[in-house]
Design a protein around this motif. Structure first.
Motif, mmCIF file in Angstrom:
data_model
loop_
_atom_site.group_PDB
_atom_site.id
_atom_site.type_symbol
_atom_site.label_atom_id
_atom_site.label_comp_id
_atom_site.label_asym_id
_atom_site.label_seq_id
_atom_site.Cartn_x
_atom_site.Cartn_y
_atom_site.Cartn_z
ATOM 1 N N MET A 216 -3.136 -8.588 -11.056
ATOM 2 C CA MET A 216 -3.923 -7.392 -11.344
ATOM 3 C C MET A 216 -5.112 -7.308 -10.407
ATOM 4 O O MET A 216 -5.381 -6.280 -9.793
ATOM 5 N N ALA B 89 -6.739 -4.505 -3.461
ATOM 6 C CA ALA B 89 -6.025 -3.780 -2.406
ATOM 7 C C ALA B 89 -6.362 -2.300 -2.488
ATOM 8 O O ALA B 89 -6.663 -1.659 -1.480
ATOM 9 N N PHE B 90 -6.352 -1.771 -3.711
ATOM 10 C CA PHE B 90 -6.652 -0.354 -3.901
ATOM 11 C C PHE B 90 -8.046 -0.018 -3.387
ATOM 12 O O PHE B 90 -8.242 0.929 -2.624
ATOM 13 N N GLN C 232 -5.473 -8.671 -7.552
ATOM 14 C CA GLN C 232 -5.027 -8.400 -6.184
ATOM 15 C C GLN C 232 -4.761 -6.905 -5.983
ATOM 16 O O GLN C 232 -5.121 -6.330 -4.970
ATOM 17 N N LEU C 233 -4.141 -6.298 -7.021
ATOM 18 C CA LEU C 233 -3.844 -4.870 -6.925
ATOM 19 C C LEU C 233 -5.119 -4.052 -6.842
ATOM 20 O O LEU C 233 -5.253 -3.165 -6.007
ATOM 21 N N ILE D 267 -8.285 -0.101 0.430
ATOM 22 C CA ILE D 267 -7.699 1.088 1.073
ATOM 23 C C ILE D 267 -8.645 2.280 0.942
ATOM 24 O O ILE D 267 -8.901 2.991 1.914
ATOM 25 N N VAL D 268 -9.199 2.445 -0.258
ATOM 26 C CA VAL D 268 -10.082 3.593 -0.466
ATOM 27 C C VAL D 268 -11.326 3.468 0.415
ATOM 28 O O VAL D 268 -11.777 4.450 1.026
#
Lengths: 268, 357, 275
Positions: B1, B7-8, B3-4, B11-12
């Motif tokens: 979780m 990553a999100f 990590q997700l 990117i943003v």
């Protein structure tokens, strides 16, 4: 109360379906009911059942089918072998990377590569096969389509293979199963969900391919996607274009239902 | 979780960083200022240096947006939601836009340079008295061929395409008006013919051409012919000059039975915000020195008689692209045949394509 | 065993060779002074100079990247929710209908999507430009991401979530500690496919853009009539090399960092294995 709280987080997705799927579909159906003069009519639907469109439908399906099959044949071994490599995640990314270069440019490159004086024909010359016409054939069309769709097939299969419990393979081997039997009875059934989603991700968009029908197949292949494109952009007959789209969507939905049925059969 | 989520967020953050960089570059270019002029044109269809010069002279910032087909452009202009100050559509699209009341009449007093345009290219059927449009580039439809590969076949007539020596050696451009028009011309009918019998004759004549047709393609026809994938192509003159720029073996001819002459004209759509600037721009593009430089960059034929005098003789005296008036008078502009007839043309063309195997 | 390895390596090499062949071809001709994509005449860096000097093109590239990254990230989040939604549905008929709805945008040709989105946006009154392009890209990237995530959920054994709940995990915990880690590889695949869809899209962007906002695909397609110049090849080469560098660099950086932290397993792969 409990149930309500539970589905609260699903709202964005359903909102998306309502706004960007259902609303456009209604719009398309609405447009399909008008002819060129703006009269309300069902003529477009009658028109669809003429040999021209039926033939197009068949062509679309035939090629989408071929593209899916060949993508699967190439992608499955590739995905399988990828899971055995060392830096597999990196290799997987490198499979996706070419898709980020503009499709039109890659198609132009293919025109050059497959051309009469391109590298492939040079190779044929050296091998003594002689010059072949590769461009504007069914072969080049399927080849380039498979090229475009291959990452969409590899990715889900790769993921499915990754989740495969390796001890299962060892167990099968310990029990004396040959490589092929292990594959057929253990590996493939366990990765079928990946194969299915890969096939969907290839077959569905392949039905409406249009640009490369002209660039690579030289308009020898005419699909429903081409027809819609023409109606929207050349004749500006949005009614007929929408009608073809309605059929395309209906046929896709039918396929999904058949697919779902088949899935149940396999599992039991 | 975790990590997700990481990553999100990463990117943003990267996306917003890039967005900031983009808007910084935009403001550096002055694209966010008040006095802007939005031009809607084909990609790479104007010399960027001329846009820069226009900006320097007038202080107006040019925003250049592009389209890839007249029909797609029409949909955008019709639907609104965004404004364009100058648009450069082709002839038949202009008559459609007029019909749908999408254009505003030009104020000729603000375009004195209009006098530079050759009178042959003024007052044409799609826009009588040039009330709404000013010629930008023009051209013909003809045959491009590779003499090395065609063994002395004479292409001065459309009928030469049916020569059995050209088996599987012709590229057609994917346009119903062009291909049907070519067949109609070869039967000595008008490219605007609507007589059903004539159209059927044209279709059956086209079907006989099938064995010679290697492929029906779009813009890539230029690349294919320059690569010598086939000996002959039916093309617009603009494409022909580009192909010949890439491969000087090829030659271009407009057959004697007649053909189409086409125009890309500048117009001002009804939704324009900077009408004053739009007139200034049109007038600027008609200035002989500007039009001459622009012609050298784009490579199409200019309708500007004064500009033509400034161009080197190897361009201005090339009769393939600047034919004399006795030939141009003979050529026809595509009329707006109405949606029904256009659909019928396309239907016949589709039948031809489906028959081909 | 050795022989088999040879064969499999050969197969993979072949797949990669085909995948990269057109790109290498494009890159090679970006140095051609002859100006065309055939007959290499001589080496030149002219087209690279053109790209660097063309600030309009660079702004377009930045726009393209911003849209691709943002839309894919948002689409992946919504698609994850969507996959959970489809997975939750028990009735087979309802599930198939939902899945069909999901796939409508994949089967519809881009012009139709573009035209209908354009009509929708103008009805609602959204200003055409960045927002409308972003919304459309999110919209058409969702279904493919759902297709990538869904199989992971289907393969997940239901006993796993039951067990977690029996052990006293809250629904939130089940989602964040059990389900999401399991479907993580699918989420990443979904993101990358969304990125592909976004970067490749021409028709939808064309219809919904406005006010000077443009992306690379729109620019390239609209140049087709004039002939796509080699500066576009040069630009693609630069983008491609940059991406490769980024991907490989990032991979090895994270691998090393994770390796020092958890020395035993291969870290990125580990992320995909349910524990």
């Amino acid at each position: 109360m409990n149930n309500k709280g539970r589905s609260f987080y699903l709202i964005p997705y359903y909102l998306w379906i309502a706004l960007f799927v259902i609303a456009p579909v209604f719009l398309v159906i609405y447009y399909s009911l008008f002819d060129l003069d703006g009269h309300l009519t069902l003529d477009n639907y009658v028109n669809f059942f003429t040999p021209v469109y039926l033939k197009m439908t068949l062509t679309s399906f035939w090629y989408a089918f071929l593209i899916t099959i060949f993508s699967l044949l190439v992608a499955y071994p590739a995905a399988y072998l990828l899971t055995r490599t060392k830096h597999k995640q990196l290799w997987l990314l490198l499979i996706i990377l070419p898709t980020w270069i503009n499709l039109l440019l890659k198609t132009y490159a293919f025109i050059g590569i497959f051309g009469t004086f391109g590298p492939i024909n040079n190779l044929f010359d050296v091998l003594g096969i002689g010059e072949q016409q590769i461009l504007f054939t069914g072969f080049s069309f399927v080849f380039v389509s498979v090229y475009i769709f291959i990452p969409f097939m590899i990715l889900p299969i790769f993921s499915a293979l990754e989740e495969l419990n390796l001890s299962l393979l060892d167990a099968a081997r310990d029990l004396g199963a040959s490589g092929w039997t292990t594959f057929r009875r253990v590996v493939f059934p366990l990765t079928i969900s990946g194969v299915r989603s890969g096939c969907m991700a290839v077959f569905i968009p392949a039905l409406s391919l249009f640009m490369i029908t002209r660039l690579i197949a030289g308009s020898r292949v005419i699909t429903l996607g081409t027809a819609i494109e023409q109606h929207f952009l050349v004749t500006q007959d949005w009614g007929m274009g929408s009608t073809v789209a309605v059929f395309l969507i209906a046929i896709m939905a039918l396929f999904m239902i058949l697919w779902g049925g088949a899935r149940k059969g396999v599992q039991r | 979780m975790k990590q997700l989520v990481n990553a999100f967020l990463a990117i943003v953050i990267v996306a917003f960083g890039l967005m900031y960089l983009g808007s910084w570059m935009n403001s550096n270019q002055g694209y966010t200022g008040k006095n802007t002029l939005t031009i809607y044109n084909w990609g790479d269809y104007v010399d960027p240096a001329m846009l820069k010069e226009f900006e320097k002279e007038t202080g107006i910032t040019v925003i250049y947006q592009t389209f890839d087909s007249n029909e797609a452009m029409l949909t955008k202009v019709e639907q609104g939601g965004t404004t364009f100050d100058v648009v450069i559509p082709s002839d038949y699209a202009i008559s459609k836009m007029k019909e749908e009341n999408l254009l505003i009449p030009l104020d000729h007093s603000k375009i004195p340079n209009l006098a530079n345009i050759d009178s042959r290219f003024m007052n044409l059927p799609f826009d009588p008295d040039n009330l709404y449009s000013v010629p930008y580039f023009w051209g013909t439809v003809g045959i491009i061929f590779n003499p090395e590969m065609t063994k002395g076949i004479d292409f001065s007539s459309w009928d030469s395409l049916w020569d059995s020596r050209l088996k599987n050696n012709i590229f057609l451009v994917d346009g119903a008006r062009e291909v049907m028009g070519m067949a109609l011309n070869s039967l000595h009918y008008s490219v605007n013919d609507t007589n059903e019998e004539h159209l059927q004759q044209a279709l059956s004549k086209l079907n006989k051409l099938s064995p010679n047709v290697k492929a029906i393609v779009g813009d890539e026809i230029k690349m294919l012919l320059a690569n010598e994938e086939a000996a002959v192509g039916i093309v617009w003159s603009g494409d022909a000059s580009e192909i010949m720029g890439d491969n000087d073996k090829l030659d271009y001819v407009v057959p004697k039975e007649g053909s189409n002459k086409w125009f890309d004209n500048m117009v001002i759509p009804r939704t324009a915000k900077n009408v004053e600037g739009a007139h200034k721009f049109i007038n600027f593009m008609l200035r002989p020195d500007v039009a001459a430089k622009n012609t050298e960059y784009v490579g199409y034929s200019t309708p500007n008689a004064q500009a033509l005098k400034l161009l080197p003789p190897d361009i201005s005296e090339d009769t393939r692209f600047y034919p004399s008036s006795d030939i141009t008078d003979h050529l026809e502009v595509y009329d707006n045949l109405g949606k029904k007839m256009l659909a019928h043309y396309n239907e016949l063309f589709l039948m031809f394509k489906m028959n081909k195997k | 065993m050795r022989k088999r390895n040879g064969f499999s390596n050969l197969y993979l090499v072949l797949v990669f060779a085909v995948l990269y062949a057109p790109i290498v071809y494009l890159m090679y001709y970006s140095f051609n002074s002859g100006g065309t994509m055939h007959k290499f005449e001589g080496f030149t860096l002219e087209y690279y100079r053109e790209v660097v000097q063309d600030s309009r093109l660079i702004i377009i590239v930045i726009n393209t990247l911003v849209i691709a990254l943002l839309s894919s990230a948002i689409a992946t989040v919504i698609a994850t929710i969507g996959a959970l939604a489809i997975h939750r549905v028990r009735s087979r008929r309802a599930k198939n209908s939902l899945l069909s709805l999901n796939n409508v945008l994949i089967v519809s040709p881009d012009v139709i999507i573009g035209a209908s989105f354009l009509i929708l946006f103008t009805i609602v009154g959204i200003k055409l430009g960045f927002m409308s392009v972003l919304l459309s890209h999110v919209a058409f990237s969702i279904p493919i991401a759902v297709l990538m995530i869904l199989p992971h959920l289907q393969e997940m054994s239901p006993t796993l979530t039951d067990a977690a709940r029996d052990l006293g995990a809250s629904r939130r915990d089940v989602l964040t500690k059990v389900i999401l880690p399991i479907i993580k590889p699918g989420i990443f695949s979904g993101f990358f496919m969304a990125l592909t869809y976004s970067l490749d899209d021409f028709a939808v962007t064309f219809f919904v853009t406005g006010n000077g906002y443009s992306t690379l695909s729109v620019e390239i397609y609209s140049r087709a009539r004039q002939g796509v110049s080699l500066s576009i090849n040069a630009l693609s080469t630069l983008i491609f090399l940059f991406t490769i560098l980024l991907v490989v660099g990032y991979y090895f950086l994270t691998t090393r960092k994770n390796r020092t932290a958890t020395p035993v397993t291969e870290p990125v792969a580990e992320a995909g294995v349910p524990r």
